[in-house]
Design an enzyme around this catalytic site. Structure first.
Site, PDB file in Angstrom:
ATOM      1  N   TYR A 153     -40.214 -14.583  19.353  1.00  0.00           N
ATOM      2  CA  TYR A 153     -39.192 -15.259  20.171  1.00  0.00           C
ATOM      3  C   TYR A 153     -38.116 -15.901  19.283  1.00  0.00           C
ATOM      4  CZ  TYR A 153     -37.337 -18.435  23.797  1.00  0.00           C
ATOM      5  OH  TYR A 153     -36.533 -19.123  24.668  1.00  0.00           O
ATOM      6  N   LYS A 157     -34.126 -15.086  19.019  1.00  0.00           N
ATOM      7  CA  LYS A 157     -33.104 -16.093  19.336  1.00  0.00           C
ATOM      8  C   LYS A 157     -32.209 -16.395  18.131  1.00  0.00           C
ATOM      9  CE  LYS A 157     -34.107 -16.734  23.673  1.00  0.00           C
ATOM     10  NZ  LYS A 157     -33.153 -16.326  24.713  1.00  0.00           N
TER      11      LYS A 157
HETATM   12  P1  NAP Z   1     -37.515 -17.934  33.216  1.00  0.00           P
HETATM   13  O1  NAP Z   1     -37.608 -18.948  34.294  1.00  0.00           O
HETATM   14  O2  NAP Z   1     -38.754 -17.261  32.735  1.00  0.00           O
HETATM   15  O3  NAP Z   1     -36.459 -16.820  33.674  1.00  0.00           O
HETATM   16  C1  NAP Z   1     -36.186 -15.705  32.875  1.00  0.00           C
HETATM   17  C2  NAP Z   1     -35.201 -14.797  33.589  1.00  0.00           C
HETATM   18  O4  NAP Z   1     -34.996 -13.630  32.783  1.00  0.00           O
HETATM   19  C3  NAP Z   1     -35.709 -14.348  34.930  1.00  0.00           C
HETATM   20  O5  NAP Z   1     -34.642 -14.338  35.843  1.00  0.00           O
HETATM   21  C4  NAP Z   1     -36.171 -12.928  34.662  1.00  0.00           C
HETATM   22  O6  NAP Z   1     -36.024 -12.167  35.831  1.00  0.00           O
HETATM   23  C5  NAP Z   1     -35.180 -12.491  33.596  1.00  0.00           C
HETATM   24  N1  NAP Z   1     -35.662 -11.367  32.795  1.00  0.00           N
HETATM   25  C6  NAP Z   1     -36.754 -11.331  31.998  1.00  0.00           C
HETATM   26  N2  NAP Z   1     -36.863 -10.118  31.437  1.00  0.00           N
HETATM   27  C7  NAP Z   1     -35.829  -9.374  31.895  1.00  0.00           C
HETATM   28  C8  NAP Z   1     -35.389  -8.040  31.684  1.00  0.00           C
HETATM   29  N3  NAP Z   1     -36.049  -7.210  30.857  1.00  0.00           N
HETATM   30  N4  NAP Z   1     -34.277  -7.610  32.309  1.00  0.00           N
HETATM   31  C9  NAP Z   1     -33.594  -8.441  33.137  1.00  0.00           C
HETATM   32  N5  NAP Z   1     -33.945  -9.707  33.380  1.00  0.00           N
HETATM   33  C10 NAP Z   1     -35.053 -10.168  32.764  1.00  0.00           C
HETATM   34  O7  NAP Z   1     -36.826 -18.506  31.919  1.00  0.00           O
HETATM   35  P2  NAP Z   1     -35.777 -19.705  31.731  1.00  0.00           P
HETATM   36  O8  NAP Z   1     -36.514 -20.873  31.236  1.00  0.00           O
HETATM   37  O9  NAP Z   1     -34.874 -19.820  32.899  1.00  0.00           O
HETATM   38  O10 NAP Z   1     -34.972 -19.126  30.485  1.00  0.00           O
HETATM   39  C11 NAP Z   1     -33.697 -18.507  30.596  1.00  0.00           C
HETATM   40  C12 NAP Z   1     -33.176 -18.253  29.181  1.00  0.00           C
HETATM   41  O11 NAP Z   1     -33.105 -19.491  28.489  1.00  0.00           O
HETATM   42  C13 NAP Z   1     -34.068 -17.343  28.350  1.00  0.00           C
HETATM   43  O12 NAP Z   1     -33.287 -16.520  27.537  1.00  0.00           O
HETATM   44  C14 NAP Z   1     -34.854 -18.325  27.520  1.00  0.00           C
HETATM   45  O13 NAP Z   1     -35.299 -17.738  26.328  1.00  0.00           O
HETATM   46  C15 NAP Z   1     -33.814 -19.399  27.280  1.00  0.00           C
HETATM   47  N6  NAP Z   1     -34.384 -20.705  26.932  1.00  0.00           N
HETATM   48  C16 NAP Z   1     -35.200 -21.367  27.800  1.00  0.00           C
HETATM   49  C17 NAP Z   1     -35.712 -22.603  27.425  1.00  0.00           C
HETATM   50  C18 NAP Z   1     -36.614 -23.411  28.321  1.00  0.00           C
HETATM   51  O14 NAP Z   1     -37.129 -24.437  27.851  1.00  0.00           O
HETATM   52  N7  NAP Z   1     -36.811 -23.052  29.559  1.00  0.00           N
HETATM   53  C19 NAP Z   1     -35.408 -23.143  26.174  1.00  0.00           C
HETATM   54  C20 NAP Z   1     -34.570 -22.424  25.330  1.00  0.00           C
HETATM   55  C21 NAP Z   1     -34.058 -21.211  25.722  1.00  0.00           C
HETATM   56  P3  NAP Z   1     -36.986 -10.976  36.318  1.00  0.00           P
HETATM   57  O15 NAP Z   1     -38.379 -11.342  35.936  1.00  0.00           O
HETATM   58  O16 NAP Z   1     -36.720 -10.945  37.786  1.00  0.00           O
HETATM   59  O17 NAP Z   1     -36.470  -9.767  35.616  1.00  0.00           O
END
Ligand code: NAP
Length: 245
Positions: A153, A157
């Protein structure tokens, strides 16, 4: 603020991406929401329309070349232009390095890094021709700091930051800006399955003393997508409660 703009958000079916899509629509943008879960996307589109906005869903997997190009093509076919691309789709497959399987490495790199590359490459063709555009990549604070148990991961990133800066240099003369946001720990499904103990340990590392909210990220996307950020490119905006400075 963003009326007449067309925005694609990947990973819009839940969490941060969903909130970004709603926020862009609330600012007047026409939103193309993408992810693999069709039902969740349909609900989002309905919600945006109920609030007086405009949106459409395109189901796809960002890691699949044809899905990524189809996403850009469908946005342009429907709305005639593409102004904003938010690469937000992301997954985790955590594990310590010595036990990490090749499939876990590949799945995370394919979605988080290659997916962004594929969408950017397809969008750049349209934005370069238009001589305007905003690309915003959602990276992570652990791409800057590293994190034990997340080599795949963190590599994806961190790679996204190199991609952001390189593409920012390539597209600057076309008036296309490319920036990254590095969220800290944000309350979503991705952080939900943590134990209370892990959550407490995490909170102790955050100077502001709390996890972030999805709106904290969406607010920054709105700024980076707007005309007010026109002289900002190749930058990394940390939104992490101060946990990394
Ligand atoms: P989440 O709730 O798990 O949502 C992830 C999203 O990505 C979902 O809409 C999922 O939709 C989509 N996705 C996953 N694989 C995919 C694929 N192959 N093609 C198209 N869509 C895909 O995660 P989140 O926390 O909202 O995170 C969103 C972003 O922020 C990510 O890039 C994550 O790494 C980043 N981030 C999150 C955090 C945190 O603390 N939450 C911190 C730093 C960075 P489907 O399953 O419907 O495809």
């Amino acid at each position: 603020m963003l009326s007449e703009k067309v925005a694609i958000v990947t990973g819009a079916s839940r969490g941060i991406g969903r909130c970004i899509a709603l926020a862009l629509a609330a600012q007047g943008a026409k939103v193309v929401a993408s992810a693999r879960n069709a039902e969740a996307l349909d609900k989002l589109v309905e919600e945006i329309k109920q609030q007086g906005g405009e949106a459409t869903a395109v189901v796809g997997d960002v890691a699949v070349d044809t899905d990524a190009s189809e996403l850009i093509d469908q946005a342009v076919a429907k709305y005639g232009q593409l102004d904003i691309l938010v690469n937000n789709a992301g997954i985790t497959r955590d594990g310590l390095l010595l036990r990490m399987k090749n499939e876990d490495w590949d799945a995370v790199l394919d979605t988080n890094l290659k997916g962004a590359f594929l969408c950017i490459r397809a969008a750049a063709k349209v934005m370069s021709k238009q001589r305007s555009g905003r690309i915003i990549n959602i990276s992570s604070v652990v791409g800057e700091m590293g994190n034990a148990g997340q080599a795949n991961y963190c590599a994806s990133k961190a790679g996204l930051l190199g991609l952001t800066k390189s593409v920012a240099r390539e597209l600057a003369r076309r008036n296309v800006t490319v920036n990254a946001i590095t969220p800290g720990f944000i309350v979503t499904d991705m952080t939900d399955d943590m134990t209370d103990k892990a959550r407490q340990a995490m909170t102790e590392q955050i100077p502001l003393g709390r996890l972030g909210e999805v709106d904290d990220i969406a607010n920054a996307v709105i700024f980076l997508a707007s005309d007010q950020s026109s002289y900002i490119t190749g930058q990394v905006l940390g939104i992490n409660g101060g946990m990394y400075m």
